[in-house]
Design a protein around this motif. Sequence first.
Motif, PDB file in Angstrom:
ATOM      1  N   ILE A   1      -5.855   1.374  -2.587  1.00  0.00           N
ATOM      2  CA  ILE A   1      -5.198   2.121  -1.506  1.00  0.00           C
ATOM      3  C   ILE A   1      -4.086   1.273  -0.900  1.00  0.00           C
ATOM      4  O   ILE A   1      -2.953   1.716  -0.723  1.00  0.00           O
ATOM      5  N   HIS A   2      -4.420   0.023  -0.597  1.00  0.00           N
ATOM      6  CA  HIS A   2      -3.491  -0.858   0.103  1.00  0.00           C
ATOM      7  C   HIS A   2      -2.282  -1.219  -0.751  1.00  0.00           C
ATOM      8  O   HIS A   2      -1.156  -1.277  -0.258  1.00  0.00           O
ATOM      9  N   PHE A   3      -2.514  -1.451  -2.026  1.00  0.00           N
ATOM     10  CA  PHE A   3      -1.424  -1.834  -2.923  1.00  0.00           C
ATOM     11  C   PHE A   3      -0.825  -0.646  -3.672  1.00  0.00           C
ATOM     12  O   PHE A   3       0.001  -0.822  -4.558  1.00  0.00           O
ATOM     13  N   LYS A   4      -1.294   0.555  -3.300  1.00  0.00           N
ATOM     14  CA  LYS A   4      -0.766   1.795  -3.884  1.00  0.00           C
ATOM     15  C   LYS A   4      -0.842   1.776  -5.418  1.00  0.00           C
ATOM     16  O   LYS A   4       0.139   2.051  -6.119  1.00  0.00           O
ATOM     17  N   LEU A   5      -2.005   1.432  -5.910  1.00  0.00           N
ATOM     18  CA  LEU A   5      -2.226   1.387  -7.353  1.00  0.00           C
ATOM     19  C   LEU A   5      -2.517   2.791  -7.888  1.00  0.00           C
ATOM     20  O   LEU A   5      -3.000   3.658  -7.154  1.00  0.00           O
ATOM     21  N   ASP A   6      -2.254   2.996  -9.149  1.00  0.00           N
ATOM     22  CA  ASP A   6      -2.431   4.321  -9.758  1.00  0.00           C
ATOM     23  C   ASP A   6      -3.897   4.696  -9.932  1.00  0.00           C
ATOM     24  O   ASP A   6      -4.273   5.866  -9.851  1.00  0.00           O
ATOM     25  N   THR A   7      -4.731   3.686 -10.200  1.00  0.00           N
ATOM     26  CA  THR A   7      -6.141   3.972 -10.469  1.00  0.00           C
ATOM     27  C   THR A   7      -7.028   3.357  -9.394  1.00  0.00           C
ATOM     28  O   THR A   7      -6.795   2.234  -8.948  1.00  0.00           O
ATOM     29  N   ALA A   8      -8.021   4.088  -8.992  1.00  0.00           N
ATOM     30  CA  ALA A   8      -8.971   3.600  -7.992  1.00  0.00           C
ATOM     31  C   ALA A   8     -10.092   2.831  -8.675  1.00  0.00           C
ATOM     32  O   ALA A   8     -10.445   3.107  -9.825  1.00  0.00           O
TER      33      ALA A   8
END
Length: 407
Positions: A89-96
């Motif tokens: 969420i914080h680093f705005k990554l594509d996969t959780a």
Amino acid sequence: MKLHRGLAEAVILALEDIFIKNRQADKVVEKVLKSNKKWGARDRAFIASNTYEMVRWWRMILYCDGFDVIGNHYNMWRLFGVWQVLKPIHFKLDTASELPGWSELADIDVTFVSDKYTEAMGIRKIAQSVPDWLDETGLKELGSVWDREIAAMNQEAPLVLRVNTLKTTVIDVRKIFGVEETELVDNVPDAVMLKKRQNVSLRDSFKMGYFEVQDAGSQLIAPFLDLRPGLSVIDACAGAGGKSLHIASLMENQGSVLALDVESRKLEELEFRAKRNGTDILRTRWISSDKTIKELTESADRLLLDVPCSGLGVLRRNPDTKWKLKPKFLESIRMVQWDILSKYCEMVKVGGKMVYATCSILPSESEDQVKRFIDAYGAEWKLIKEHRTAPYMDGFDGFYMALMEKY
């Protein structure tokens, strides 16, 4: 990346050493990474990055776990799990990240954590993960710049080398790492920035003294002394001597460099580094008392005072500093800085020059100290120029430097 329990345990061990045993983060990570020779590069990267990320965002992680009090007792497993939820969420990554079914992580409420994160982003001291007192101090001293400064300080620092021009050239060092894997740094002629993080100390070229690891901002300090071959230079707060070595290099190994420090252990390390760097003009001396300084009265053409400070300019590299630093230390270190500046200046010859430097973003440790000095000693000293670097401005660590001349 799938979470492996052994790697998670390594991160938790590191965090316990840092937050509970109060050990220095870089030393802890180094020790942990050496503890298992079977770990590959990806494993080591996971341990190092997650440890530093959690240290950097510690207050935000606590807040998202339902706490806003920084104490001494933590459920490290829970906090590790909370960070795995927050990270994409914080680093705005594509996969959780999907939490594994470990019992220690079973009661983590992902929705609760996500909602708390949304709240946190509206509170600067939580969103940027700093203690109350530091947020107040930064705002008081820097005003609106504080928002940009602390946000930049929470970014990972680049890996920058200083080429030892006594032994090689920038061109040749770039070839060692691959020209396409390196970048030059504007206005810092001996600097080479690596695009990928790596342990350069394992390379033969490092062991042969071709380069040192040194931030680009730090590399601006030695040239600020207005050096030339043949001068007598004193680095009076030398520490392990990165700037002493740079001074010797800029002087083309001609003249003399005397490195002083109150800790003899650091000077021993410097002597080893000087041999590796091919520096012949550098010698060391332990400051045993004020007598050492008096014996050197008016002996230096140039004096570097890279004084002890809060270290708030290098939080990108040492994020644990913000949790260990206390307001009382800040008060006491200002007194130490003034004591050094007002006494050590006597080592400079008439017509000589002195640089006062800090790795702090705070004017109270930097500009204000120089102003106080000129107000008190203006009959003998004049301020020639000042310079400041900052992550939010130029991408360098936060350094301050002032060049003064004795007349």
